[in-house]
Design a protein around this motif. Structure first.
Motif, mmCIF file in Angstrom:
data_model
loop_
_atom_site.group_PDB
_atom_site.id
_atom_site.type_symbol
_atom_site.label_atom_id
_atom_site.label_comp_id
_atom_site.label_asym_id
_atom_site.label_seq_id
_atom_site.Cartn_x
_atom_site.Cartn_y
_atom_site.Cartn_z
ATOM 1 N N ASP A 183 -0.918 4.761 -4.434
ATOM 2 C CA ASP A 183 -2.390 4.412 -3.963
ATOM 3 C C ASP A 183 -2.823 5.817 -3.467
ATOM 4 N N ARG A 228 -0.963 -7.731 1.816
ATOM 5 C CA ARG A 228 -0.628 -7.889 0.267
ATOM 6 C C ARG A 228 -2.050 -8.487 -0.616
ATOM 7 N N ILE A 276 0.938 -1.159 0.016
ATOM 8 C CA ILE A 276 -0.048 0.090 -0.093
ATOM 9 C C ILE A 276 0.957 1.229 -0.052
ATOM 10 N N THR A 278 -5.799 -4.040 -7.024
ATOM 11 C CA THR A 278 -5.067 -3.734 -8.436
ATOM 12 C C THR A 278 -5.862 -4.452 -9.536
ATOM 13 N N LYS A 321 -4.242 -5.497 -1.338
ATOM 14 C CA LYS A 321 -3.829 -4.748 -2.510
ATOM 15 C C LYS A 321 -3.874 -5.303 -3.686
#
Length: 304
Positions: free
Chosen positions: A168, A259, A147, A266, A262
């Protein structure tokens, strides 16, 4: 039976190969088929030295990336462009990472490209290669499973403004500004900042900011959705501490889960819906029944 087995194996092999190809394509937007010569542009950029990109990885899982060329307001020299690529590769390989803060040394963010580089590689082919090199790097930065936050102090101009859009989130300090000055240089964004800006603020606002080369201070940035927050402190060290504290509310918890969050976002941002859904399913599979999931089931019955 034997030919059927061979066929099944071959199909399986093809699927794996296709997956690998797609993954590689995701890593790099441009290759030789686009007229991109990475080795050549690296050799050219190597000639323009000065400044550095520093990376420190903290035990909390947050990394700090510092643009360090204060005498030129942290403008990117050629070697800094190369170093940025190296640091992105290092972050791609950092398995415990959860967050990233990008900031500039000396109380300002970044004034874009060092004009010495721009003057020296002013022929169209070199310019295009530099553009492809930086787009590749910033796209990989944006796709990191971390992030990321741009901490904007002082000025984020030109390429510096573009760099903020590859994160981000953007946090601004009092008196700071983001400005896409490309028009005044007879240019348009070349590091992917135009495309990312239109997605961040909508095409109308992006057109105003690019065609008017308008100064965007903290208040306007908040109104546009270009920044999340104005931090109270303009002091370099204090603002970094505040950015860390702000980011920690999103990076708390196991790296595998942060993770995964994120990566799901994405995929949702970049892929067509069906591909995004399938990617989400794959990522879900990596955390379902994992240590954090099992612990949570024991600790937190959710209907209390």
């Amino acid at each position: 039976v034997f030919p059927e087995m061979a066929l099944a194996l071959w199909k399986n092999f093809l699927q794996i190969a296709m997956k690998r190809i797609l993954q590689q394509r995701r890593l790099s937007l441009y290759n030789g088929s686009h007229g991109y010569n990475e080795e050549l542009i690296k050799k050219k950029l190597q000639q323009f030295s000065g400044g550095s990109i520093n990376l420190s990885k903290e035990d909390s899982g947050i990394a700090i990336l510092t643009l360090n060329n204060p005498k030129l307001m942290n403008a990117f020299t050629g070697t800094m462009m190369l170093e940025l690529q190296e640091k992105v590769t290092e972050l791609e390989n950092w398995k415990d990472g959860k967050g990233l803060i990008i900031h500039g040394a000396g109380n300002t963010f970044c004034s874009g490209s060092d004009l010495n580089v721009v003057k020296e590689i002013s022929n169209s082919q070199d310019g295009m290669n530099m553009c492809m090199f930086m787009q590749n790097t910033l796209t990989r930065l944006m796709r990191l499973p971390l992030i990321s936050v741009a901490l904007v102090q002082g000025k984020a101009f030109g390429g510096g403004a573009e760099l903020t859009t590859a994160c981000d989130f953007r946090l601004m300090t009092p008196g700071s500004e983001i400005r896409f000055v490309h028009k005044h240089m007879g240019l348009v964004p070349g590091w992917g900042g135009g495309a990312r800006l239109a997605r961040l603020v909508g095409s109308g606002a992006a057109l105003q900011l690019l065609a008017g080369a308008e100064r965007v201070g903290p208040e306007r940035a908040l109104g546009l959705g270009l920044a999340e927050l104005t931090l109270p402190s303009a002091d370099e060290a204090a603002a970094l501490g505040e950015a860390r504290a702000w980011l920690r509310q999103y990076t708390d918890g196991p790296a595998a889960v942060v993770r995964a969050v994120k990566q799901v976002v994405t995929a949702g941002r970049e892929l067509p819906l069906e591909d995004a859904l399938r990617t989400e399913k794959d990522i879900f599979g990596t955390v379902w029944g994992g240590p954090a999931n099992l612990q949570a089931l024991v600790k937190r019955p959710k209907h209390k």
